[in-house]
Design an enzyme around this catalytic site. Sequence first.
Site, PDB file in Angstrom:
ATOM      1  N   CYS A  78      -1.492   6.863  12.755  1.00 47.01           N
ATOM      2  CA  CYS A  78      -2.211   6.532  11.525  1.00 47.01           C
ATOM      3  C   CYS A  78      -1.840   5.117  11.055  1.00 47.01           C
ATOM      4  O   CYS A  78      -2.291   4.151  11.668  1.00 47.01           O
ATOM      5  CB  CYS A  78      -1.936   7.619  10.489  1.00 47.01           C
ATOM      6  SG  CYS A  78      -3.153   7.653   9.201  1.00 47.01           S
ATOM      7  N   HIS A 163      -2.019  12.954  12.202  1.00 43.58           N
ATOM      8  CA  HIS A 163      -0.620  13.381  12.226  1.00 43.58           C
ATOM      9  C   HIS A 163      -0.528  14.691  13.004  1.00 43.58           C
ATOM     10  O   HIS A 163      -1.248  15.642  12.691  1.00 43.58           O
ATOM     11  CB  HIS A 163      -0.116  13.649  10.803  1.00 43.58           C
ATOM     12  CG  HIS A 163      -0.025  12.424   9.959  1.00 43.58           C
ATOM     13  ND1 HIS A 163       1.185  11.868   9.602  1.00 43.58           N
ATOM     14  CD2 HIS A 163      -0.973  11.638   9.401  1.00 43.58           C
ATOM     15  CE1 HIS A 163       0.963  10.798   8.842  1.00 43.58           C
ATOM     16  NE2 HIS A 163      -0.334  10.640   8.699  1.00 43.58           N
ATOM     17  N   GLU A 165       2.788  15.807  13.611  1.00 45.34           N
ATOM     18  CA  GLU A 165       4.162  16.239  13.323  1.00 45.34           C
ATOM     19  C   GLU A 165       4.249  17.215  12.157  1.00 45.34           C
ATOM     20  O   GLU A 165       5.302  17.809  11.917  1.00 45.34           O
ATOM     21  CB  GLU A 165       5.055  15.012  13.064  1.00 45.34           C
ATOM     22  CG  GLU A 165       4.860  14.309  11.731  1.00 45.34           C
ATOM     23  CD  GLU A 165       3.652  13.365  11.700  1.00 45.34           C
ATOM     24  OE1 GLU A 165       2.844  13.360  12.645  1.00 45.34           O
ATOM     25  OE2 GLU A 165       3.528  12.635  10.697  1.00 45.34           O
TER      26      GLU A 165
END
Length: 188
Positions: A78, A163, A165
């Site tokens: 990002c 994302h 994670e």
Amino acid sequence: MPTIAVLALQGCVERHRPHVEAAGARFLTAKTPADFEQADAFILPGGESTTMLKLIAAFDLEAPLARAFAAKPVWGICAGTILMAETVLNPPQRSFGVLPITVLRNGYGRQLDSAEGEVDGYAVSYIRAPVIDEVHADVETRATRNGKPVWIVAAPHMATTFHAELTLDFPSPMHRAFVDLVRAHYKP
Ligand code: GLN
């Protein structure tokens, strides 16, 4: 075992630890040139690219980071993708230019346009994500959304506009793919 350092100036750092460890690499948070030396590869996390650029300048990290990125694999997420892009638009912004791509910041609109998605059967989050508008030579697209790349590899570098994670199922396919990429370039 390769050591993967998350640049820890700003943004989403610690959430990477369980993914990196489950993918079979050592996790490090990095803030200084001495930390950069210890790393075999880098994750440039999601966050706010403008703030990251200000902190990089304030701590005199631009030259050490440019040297590190020229020598080691980097995964930009990002905001990290924005820092890696050759060309940044909307508005134009400085970047390290290690990926031959053009990105539009906040390309999906404002905060309310943040969204969940799925890539390779794995839940991911788009948070004020950039759009990769153009990819140039030697870039492999691994996933798209609305016809635009969201996961690309230009070995030894990788970028995702989402994302991975934040999902608590370790490791994510993207962390696994990055550790594979790092292993291919890793000389103990
Ligand atoms: N919109 C942010 C930027 O322009 C990126 C958001 C993110 O990293 N989740 O830097």
